[in-house]
Structure formats: structure tokens, C-alpha cells
Design a protein around this motif. Structure first.
Motif, PDB file in Angstrom:
ATOM      1  N   LEU A  23     -14.691  -4.459   4.927  1.00  0.00           N
ATOM      2  CA  LEU A  23     -13.933  -5.540   4.286  1.00  0.00           C
ATOM      3  C   LEU A  23     -13.012  -5.004   3.192  1.00  0.00           C
ATOM      4  CD1 LEU A  23     -16.849  -8.142   3.944  1.00  0.00           C
ATOM      5  CD2 LEU A  23     -14.804  -8.384   5.385  1.00  0.00           C
ATOM      6  N   ILE A  24     -13.535  -4.041   2.438  1.00  0.00           N
ATOM      7  CA  ILE A  24     -12.728  -3.486   1.343  1.00  0.00           C
ATOM      8  C   ILE A  24     -11.549  -2.691   1.914  1.00  0.00           C
ATOM      9  CG2 ILE A  24     -12.757  -1.904  -0.637  1.00  0.00           C
ATOM     10  CD1 ILE A  24     -15.759  -2.697  -0.991  1.00  0.00           C
ATOM     11  N   LEU A  25     -11.795  -1.920   2.974  1.00  0.00           N
ATOM     12  CA  LEU A  25     -10.696  -1.163   3.592  1.00  0.00           C
ATOM     13  C   LEU A  25      -9.642  -2.110   4.170  1.00  0.00           C
ATOM     14  CD1 LEU A  25     -12.562   1.798   5.358  1.00  0.00           C
ATOM     15  CD2 LEU A  25     -11.232   1.835   3.230  1.00  0.00           C
ATOM     16  N   ALA A  26     -10.092  -3.266   4.671  1.00  0.00           N
ATOM     17  CA  ALA A  26      -9.129  -4.240   5.213  1.00  0.00           C
ATOM     18  C   ALA A  26      -8.235  -4.786   4.106  1.00  0.00           C
ATOM     19  CB  ALA A  26      -9.877  -5.374   5.915  1.00  0.00           C
ATOM     20  N   GLY A  27      -8.837  -5.122   2.950  1.00  0.00           N
ATOM     21  CA  GLY A  27      -8.038  -5.573   1.805  1.00  0.00           C
ATOM     22  C   GLY A  27      -7.075  -4.481   1.365  1.00  0.00           C
ATOM     23  N   ASN A  28      -7.587  -3.254   1.298  1.00  0.00           N
ATOM     24  CA  ASN A  28      -6.761  -2.138   0.858  1.00  0.00           C
ATOM     25  C   ASN A  28      -5.603  -1.885   1.830  1.00  0.00           C
ATOM     26  OD1 ASN A  28      -6.697   1.310   0.779  1.00  0.00           O
ATOM     27  ND2 ASN A  28      -6.436   0.155  -1.130  1.00  0.00           N
ATOM     28  N   ALA A  29      -5.858  -2.082   3.123  1.00  0.00           N
ATOM     29  CA  ALA A  29      -4.794  -1.854   4.120  1.00  0.00           C
ATOM     30  C   ALA A  29      -3.606  -2.783   3.856  1.00  0.00           C
ATOM     31  CB  ALA A  29      -5.338  -2.060   5.529  1.00  0.00           C
ATOM     32  N   LEU A  49       0.946   5.567  -4.244  1.00  0.00           N
ATOM     33  CA  LEU A  49       0.255   5.199  -2.998  1.00  0.00           C
ATOM     34  C   LEU A  49      -1.091   5.914  -2.904  1.00  0.00           C
ATOM     35  CD1 LEU A  49       3.194   5.121  -0.413  1.00  0.00           C
ATOM     36  CD2 LEU A  49       1.809   3.178  -1.191  1.00  0.00           C
ATOM     37  N   ASP A  50      -1.121   7.176  -3.373  1.00  0.00           N
ATOM     38  CA  ASP A  50      -2.376   7.915  -3.317  1.00  0.00           C
ATOM     39  C   ASP A  50      -3.418   7.296  -4.251  1.00  0.00           C
ATOM     40  OD1 ASP A  50      -4.032  10.181  -2.471  1.00  0.00           O
ATOM     41  OD2 ASP A  50      -3.915  10.703  -4.599  1.00  0.00           O
ATOM     42  N   ARG A  51      -2.995   6.854  -5.437  1.00  0.00           N
ATOM     43  CA  ARG A  51      -3.943   6.188  -6.354  1.00  0.00           C
ATOM     44  C   ARG A  51      -4.469   4.889  -5.759  1.00  0.00           C
ATOM     45  NH1 ARG A  51      -0.678   7.677 -10.963  1.00  0.00           N
ATOM     46  NH2 ARG A  51       0.281   5.641 -11.076  1.00  0.00           N
ATOM     47  N   MET A  67      -1.724  -1.314   0.949  1.00  0.00           N
ATOM     48  CA  MET A  67      -1.009  -0.096   1.329  1.00  0.00           C
ATOM     49  C   MET A  67       0.252  -0.446   2.131  1.00  0.00           C
ATOM     50  SD  MET A  67      -2.500   2.578   0.042  1.00  0.00           S
ATOM     51  CE  MET A  67      -1.762   3.913   0.991  1.00  0.00           C
ATOM     52  N   ALA A  68       0.116  -1.417   3.033  1.00  0.00           N
ATOM     53  CA  ALA A  68       1.284  -1.809   3.839  1.00  0.00           C
ATOM     54  C   ALA A  68       2.383  -2.374   2.937  1.00  0.00           C
ATOM     55  CB  ALA A  68       0.860  -2.844   4.886  1.00  0.00           C
ATOM     56  N   ALA A  69       1.990  -3.236   2.003  1.00  0.00           N
ATOM     57  CA  ALA A  69       2.979  -3.809   1.086  1.00  0.00           C
ATOM     58  C   ALA A  69       3.576  -2.722   0.208  1.00  0.00           C
ATOM     59  CB  ALA A  69       2.316  -4.885   0.222  1.00  0.00           C
ATOM     60  N   GLY A  70       2.750  -1.773  -0.199  1.00  0.00           N
ATOM     61  CA  GLY A  70       3.219  -0.677  -1.058  1.00  0.00           C
ATOM     62  C   GLY A  70       4.234   0.191  -0.332  1.00  0.00           C
ATOM     63  N   ARG A  71       3.953   0.486   0.967  1.00  0.00           N
ATOM     64  CA  ARG A  71       4.903   1.314   1.721  1.00  0.00           C
ATOM     65  C   ARG A  71       6.214   0.558   1.904  1.00  0.00           C
ATOM     66  NH1 ARG A  71       0.474   2.116   5.043  1.00  0.00           N
ATOM     67  NH2 ARG A  71      -0.717   3.973   4.440  1.00  0.00           N
ATOM     68  N   GLY A 120      -2.970  -4.711 -11.440  1.00  0.00           N
ATOM     69  CA  GLY A 120      -1.582  -4.847 -11.003  1.00  0.00           C
ATOM     70  C   GLY A 120      -1.485  -5.507  -9.633  1.00  0.00           C
ATOM     71  N   ARG A 121      -0.295  -6.051  -9.351  1.00  0.00           N
ATOM     72  CA  ARG A 121      -0.041  -6.733  -8.090  1.00  0.00           C
ATOM     73  C   ARG A 121      -0.299  -5.800  -6.905  1.00  0.00           C
ATOM     74  NH1 ARG A 121       2.960 -11.112  -7.585  1.00  0.00           N
ATOM     75  NH2 ARG A 121       3.767 -10.864  -9.695  1.00  0.00           N
ATOM     76  N   GLU A 122       0.026  -4.501  -7.085  1.00  0.00           N
ATOM     77  CA  GLU A 122      -0.056  -3.547  -5.974  1.00  0.00           C
ATOM     78  C   GLU A 122      -1.464  -3.427  -5.404  1.00  0.00           C
ATOM     79  OE1 GLU A 122       1.211  -3.005  -8.920  1.00  0.00           O
ATOM     80  OE2 GLU A 122       3.366  -2.908  -8.513  1.00  0.00           O
ATOM     81  N   ALA A 123      -2.487  -3.604  -6.281  1.00  0.00           N
ATOM     82  CA  ALA A 123      -3.861  -3.376  -5.835  1.00  0.00           C
ATOM     83  C   ALA A 123      -4.655  -4.672  -5.703  1.00  0.00           C
ATOM     84  CB  ALA A 123      -4.555  -2.424  -6.819  1.00  0.00           C
ATOM     85  N   LEU A 124      -3.963  -5.808  -5.710  1.00  0.00           N
ATOM     86  CA  LEU A 124      -4.676  -7.086  -5.827  1.00  0.00           C
ATOM     87  C   LEU A 124      -5.660  -7.349  -4.684  1.00  0.00           C
ATOM     88  CD1 LEU A 124      -5.063  -9.615  -7.494  1.00  0.00           C
ATOM     89  CD2 LEU A 124      -3.249 -10.701  -6.174  1.00  0.00           C
ATOM     90  N   ASN A 125      -5.230  -7.106  -3.442  1.00  0.00           N
ATOM     91  CA  ASN A 125      -6.136  -7.389  -2.319  1.00  0.00           C
ATOM     92  C   ASN A 125      -7.358  -6.467  -2.340  1.00  0.00           C
ATOM     93  OD1 ASN A 125      -4.694  -9.533  -0.769  1.00  0.00           O
ATOM     94  ND2 ASN A 125      -3.079  -7.985  -0.827  1.00  0.00           N
TER      95      ASN A 125
END
Lengths: 414, 414
Positions: free
Chosen positions: A43-49, A65-67, A52-56, A147-152
Motif C-alpha cells: 500500500l505504501i509503495l502504491a502511494g509512493n508510486a 526524486l531519490d529522496r 513519483m509519477a507526479a514528480g517525474r 510537502g505536496r511532493e510526498a503527500l500520497n
């Protein structure tokens, strides 16, 4: 706007429950949280994905992106960090200085949680678990505004922690994530002085200034680390070279890296010749004062303002000083209050330096890179303070607590 | 405007000198200051006479004029207060928790002065000497901004202290009096976060709110003291009566006086009958909840808001509670974080109260009137904090200091 106020009030109410938990209860809670994080890896990897997609798409820098990136291994190490916090001693409830007064009342101090801590941070999803665990272990509720980048990613981590909290009968409001990183909501959060006790911003100088300037709640301030190494005339040059290279080149992008080298004029010819060769090899850019310039094949001239620069890269300011006193005066003028190091074999000089320099961490013959909660033995670090109020230097669990007075009498009056 | 900035910068520079003084040097300085105050009695009385004349012209209240008045005897006692501060142990330089890390570096903490303290106060000329002595003893420079009413007295006291400082080679900027109590200058002072480390306001709630709302520098907050006495069902009623009368009537105008009485319903009939008679005799006005009202011949009905009132006079709120838990919940809702007292003979209940209530001072079977730096053994008090950051409760010398980390190595790197 009412949502922020409601989140803060619920956190305050949850804090009353946390303050009463025993150390055993809190440890059991943290271990359950660690297990749950591992169980919720997918579940956590799904949120992170999603992040990451939004970040790219937003073309974030690779370092960012690495952080932001979580992997199965990184989630495992998040969980282990929570287990390590469970293993730390609990400061809450410690009593000291209990002593009788002439009238027979006994007076002492008992350590208690602060109450509600707000963490304001940028794109580091690990802070959600780290800060949550540190605050809970010290009996505090925490409000997390990342931050918005890591919200999910943060929401997924928090959801996992909440599952563990519910099985342990803990109010989930004890770890609250602000679900919208809008600046207006951050401003609203910074007004909630009736329910929030402390704000800890972690991130760039811009974020910290913004939080300090707008907060009605006390803020732990950490602007920058302009760390100095002063190589005294009585220095052991081998040790001095080791401290210089370790401090500047081992990890130049962090706040405990060296930014300025001060050298006593009596050993400048020998030491700067060594430093020059090493800097050339390691490709360290040099900004040197007039007296130091001749020792470097390639160096820019440093004016006074240069010595207020935090490079955070392979670059260094160099100054030759006529005396120990000139070195101290330079540090007092340019220090950011973070960490200063002297390299000397002279005991009297070392003792004077330890007494005279009042930065958060003052070192003799040791690398500035040790200025870190883990290295100094705090077990874990929730931040570092370069202002002297409440906490100064790396902050561990004790920094998330305060002391009340307790008085036990038998009916005494005044 | 530049004057305020200059005063603060000079104070910061003076603070560097003070931080290096030995305890013996500081004690000698304070004793010289005490002697000089006595020698300058005539000059100080002359300054005070101007303030008294202006105060009478402005028709200040008698209580205020009395606070303003200096006499030969009061100056003598000012000097003796400075001598008492000289006799207190010096917290600066204390080292604790020095211990080796696995790599051989030694890590510990050393206590240091905060730097520059700004005291904002009203018409009490004695604060000029008291605060000056406490700050100097703890190695801090102080900027004093008193009220207009006491300005000539304060300037005369400061001039006397400066004479003593000069004979001891101390920069007089270590004790600076803002010579103009204009609000615009106060606002300017509250912006000087680069040179001032802490602001301590002492005075009414209006002053403290003004300072907190406008300061860019950390502020010690002390709004009000709504102190509770909870008389448990297991209370010794004689002790409970003594604590109630001492807490409410010995000096009702101060912040550690009682404002609220909570009584367990099981003993309410007996205890409130006793309390009612005593209040009648002492002419204490009563605001009572529905359940308590019948016990008082003359009492007003108290609604919920009444329990947030700091009377500072012979008046009290009274509430009957169904349980210990209801008493704790009431205190958590209405407490100002100052001082709460339980009266009980039951050890388990006493221990729960000490743990559950997180006001600055929590007492069992002792009068709230002991919540004071002198009574708790601090020797002297520079203020009282009801916010949890940095200091909580009565503040002595230690509250004017912080701790830095010290590290001693032999060339270790990371």
C-alpha cells in the motif's frame, strides 16, 4: 479553515492520553507500528508510486526524486528506525532534585511531554514515520505537514501507523497528517497556539524563515551551518588534515560539513601547502584571504562577506589569522551557532576554546561531521536547533519534553 | 530608531565579556554593586522623588504609588537582594553527562549564558536592580525597559550600578536602560532578534499580550494564574481548610492565590459547610455551581465561563464534582498552567494527580502560595513561565542559561 483548528484540537485531546502511557505501553505501540509498516509495504509503495509519477511529470531534480523514492528495502529500514526508537530510554516521568525545604514540603522536578508538536517538512516521506515515532515515544501528539511532493506517501504511511494505533487503543489523532499542503492552511496551523506547543520546521532556509516569521507558536530555528575549523599553531598537522578533509569532503551537502578553515599564521606555510595539494586532488574550490592566497595555485580572493557563505558543496573559505584571539573573534562574528572545531595539542588553548565559543556544538580534535544526534549518542534526532532557547544543538527525545515542579506536603501553609 | 539597535548591539558585545567571567569575578561585581547602591542612596531618592511627584500629579492609584516609592530602607533591601544573588551558586560552566562514544570521542553538555535578555516591566523600580543582578550572575547582559512612571528611579539605579561595573572593568552596556518608554521604541526592541536572545515581560496581561504578539524574539509567557484546589473524598478536612484559606485569603492579589475550589461530592456536605462559615467570616465572595449553591447563604450562580476568571481579590469559584476524574477533566479544561493542588490522604490518588496534571507546579497537601521561586528553593525569581518551552514555572538562574554540547577527541573522523 475550521478543519485545521479541529485537527489541532483533536491532537491536543489525544496528547492527554499519550502523556499517561507507561514506557512499556509506548514501546509495545511502536513495535506494533513497525510491524504494520512492513505489512503495508504494498500500500505504501502504491502511494509512493503516485508521488513519483507526479514528480517525474513536474521534472523534479534527480536528488529530490531519490529522496522521495520508497522501496521495499527503504520501508524495512523505516520500520527498523521505529524499532530503534522503541529501544531508547523514555525521558517522561523522570524525577530529579527532590529535596525538602525548611518547612518540610518536598520539592522536585518531573519530566513531562510538551503536548502537541507540529512538524513542517518537505519531500521526505520517512519523516512521517520517524517524527511520529519520536513524538509518541516522548508522549507527544504530532501534526505532520509535509510537502505536496510526498503527500500520497505520507498519507499511506500514516494510514498504516493508524491501524497499529487502533489495535493498541490509541486515538489516531495522535499522529495527524495535514491532507492539503496549501500555504493558507500552513498559515492557519501556525496560529493554533492554544493547542500546539512547538513547531519544528525541517528543510531549506526559505521554509524556516517563512515558518518563523508567521508562527504564533514557538519555533525551533535552524537556518544554516557555517562550521569552522581553526587549526592552531600547536596543532598536530596530521590530525588537522584528517579533520579538514573529513569535515569538507566526506559529505559536503549537509549542515555539519565545514565551510571555513582558519589557520594560525605560524603554521600557515606548512599547513596551507598540505591543504592546497589535498584540495586540488579532491577538487575543492578555494576562496582565500589575502594572506592565504599565495599558497593556492587556483583560488579566488575572499572578501569579508564570503565568510558568511554556506557552500554545501566542494568549496571552502580560508583565512590566515595572527592569533588565537583573532580566530575566536572571527568565529563569533561569522558563526551560525552550529558547530566549531579547534585542532590543537595545547591543553590551555583547548580549554579556552571550549569555554569561549558558545555554538551549539564545540569540539576539540574531532570532525564537525560528528555533530549529529546519532553520533553524539542521542539515539535519534528530530531536528537541530541553532537558537539557544529550549533546545540547542541536535535534539533527541529529551528536547521534546519539559519539566514541571512537583511539591509534596502534609498540610503546610505560608 | 538606530539607538535601540545600537543599544542591543552593544549589549551583545558586552555579553561576550560577561560569559567569560569566573564565578568569583561575578560575585565581586555584585557585591560592589550592592555597596554602590547604598552609597548612592541620596541620588536614587532624588530620582525617585521626581517619579513620585509626576505620579501624584497624574493621580496614580495609591497601590501603584506605593510600588513606585523608594525609601532609604527599601534601597538597603535592594542592595541586600543583590548580595543574596551573589551568594547563589553559579550555573554557568557546569558540565554533565560527559561520556565516551564507541569511537573514543568524549561527549557532554556545558551550561552557558543565553546572551542578552530584555526585561519589559511596569512601574517597579526594584526590577532594575534585581533583574540586573540575576542576569549578570548568570553571565547575561540585560536590556531594561521599564514603565514611564519609574523611569527616573530606574536611570538613577542603573547609573549607580554602572559606577560599580566600571570600577570592576565591566562594560556598562551589560546593563542598559532604554531611556524612553515610547511604544514605538518597544516595538523596535522586539525586532532585534540578531542581538537579543530572550524577552521576559513582567506585568499585566495587556503588556504580555502586546509583547508576545509583536516580538520576533522568543518570549516567556505568563498570562494568568487560575490555580485550583481539589479537595478529594479522602482529604483530611483540617488540612483542606488550611490550604483553602491560606491559598485564597493570605494574599489574594497575586498569581499563586487560589481562584477555584473543587470538592468531591462525598465530602461536599461537610466540607462546604466549613468553607461557607469561613468565607463568611473572611468576606470571600462565592460563585458556586448548582450542586454547591445550597451550602452558601450568599453566593452567585457560576456558569461554565465563571471558571475561567482570575479574581485577584477575595472571591472564589466553587464546584462539586462527582469523581476524581471529573476534577482532573475540569482542571485540564480551565487551568492556566500555573499551579494546581490536591488535598488527599490517599497515596494512589496523590500519585495519579502528580502524574496526570501537567501544570507548571503540581502539589499534594501544600498551599498554592508556595508556588514561588523563593519558596521552592530557587533563591530568587526572574519571572514565571506558564508556557512549556525553555522554562516552565518559577524561573531562577538556571532558566537564564542553556546547554551546549562539548566534544573532545584525538583526531577522530567519520
Amino acid at each position: 479553515m475550521t478543519t485545521i483548528k479541529a485537527i489541532c484540537k483533536q491532537a491536543k485531546s489525544a496528547a492527554l492520553q499519550l502523556a499517561q502511557l507507561s514506557e512499556a505501553d509506548k514501546n509495545q505501540l511502536l513495535l506494533a507500528m513497525a510491524t504494520q509498516l512492513e505489512a503495508d509495504t504494498a500500500l505504501i509503495l502504491a502511494g509512493n508510486a503516485k508521488d513519483m509519477a507526479a514528480g517525474r511529470e513536474k521534472q523534479l531534480a534527480d536528488a529530490m526524486l531519490d529522496r522521495l523514492l520508497l522501496t521495499e528495502e527503504r520501508i524495512k529500514s523505516l520500520a527498523n528506525a521505529v524499532r530503534a526508537i522503541a529501544a531508547l530510554p523514555d525521558p517522561v516521568g523522570q524525577i530529579r532534585q527532590m529535596a525538602p525545604r525548611p518547612n518540610g514540603i518536598q520539592v522536585g522536578k518531573m519530566r513531562i511531554p510538551l503536548g502537541v508538536i507540529a512538524m513542517i517538512y518537505e519531500a521526505r516521506p520517512n519523516v512521517t514515520a520517524d517524527a511520529g515515532a519520536l513524538c509518541l515515544k516522548s508522549g507527544n501528539a504530532v501534526i505532520l505537514r509535509g510537502g505536496r511532493e510526498a503527500l500520497n506517501s505520507s498519507l499511506a504511511i500514516a494510514a498504516s501507523l493508524h491501524k497499529a494505533m487502533e489495535t493498541q487503543g490509541i486515538n489516531p489523532a495522535a499522529i495527524s497528517v495535514i491532507p492539503d499542503p496549501d500555504r493558507a492552511l500552513l498559515l492557519e496551523l501556525l496560529q493554533q497556539k492554544d493547542s500546539v506547543d512547538l513547531v519544528i520546521p525541517r528543510g531549506g532556509e526559505g521554509l524556516i524563515h517563512f515558518v518563523s516569521d508567521h508562527s504564533k507558536i514557538p519555533v525551533i530555528q535552524h537556518y544554516k551551518g557555517i562550521c569552522h575549523l581553526y587549526v592552531d599553531k600547536a596543532a598536530d598537522l596530521d590530525k588537522a588534515m584528517a579533520l579538514l578533509l573529513n569535515g569538507k569532503t566526506q559529505r559536503p551537502g549537509v549542515c555539519n560539513a565545514l565551510e571555513t578553515l582558519l589557520v594560525h599564521q605560524d603554521i600557515a606555510p606548512q599547513f596551507l601547502a598540505l591543504a592546497s595539494a589535498a584540495f586540488e586532488e579532491k577538487q575543492v574550490e578555494v576562496f582565500a584571504c589575502d594572506l592565504s592566497l599565495p599558497y593556492f595555485a587556483q583560488a579566488s580572493k575572499a572578501d569579508e562577506a564570503q565568510f558568511d557563505t554556506e557552500y554545501l558543496r566542494l568549496a571552502i573559505s580560508v583565512k590566515t589569522v595572527a592569533s588565537y584571539d583573532e580566530a575566536v573573534a572571527h568565529i563569533q562574528r561569522h558563526s551560525s551557532g552550529h558547530t566549531e572545531v579547534i585542532c590543537t595539542q595545547d591543553l590551555s588553548t583547548a580549554q579556552r576554546f571550549l569555554k569561549q565559543i558558545n555554538s551549539a556544538v564545540v569540539m576539540v580534535n574531532a570532525s564537525s561531521r560528528f555533530s549529529d544526534g546519532g553520533e553524539l549518542g542521542l539515539g535519534a534526532e528530530i531536528g537541530i536547533s541553532t537558537s539557544k532557547l529550549h533546545a540547542y544543538g541536535p535534539m533527541g527525545l529529551e528536547s521534546l519534553t519539559t519539566e514541571k515542579y512537583i511539591v509534596i506536603g502534609d498540610g503546610q501553609t505560608r
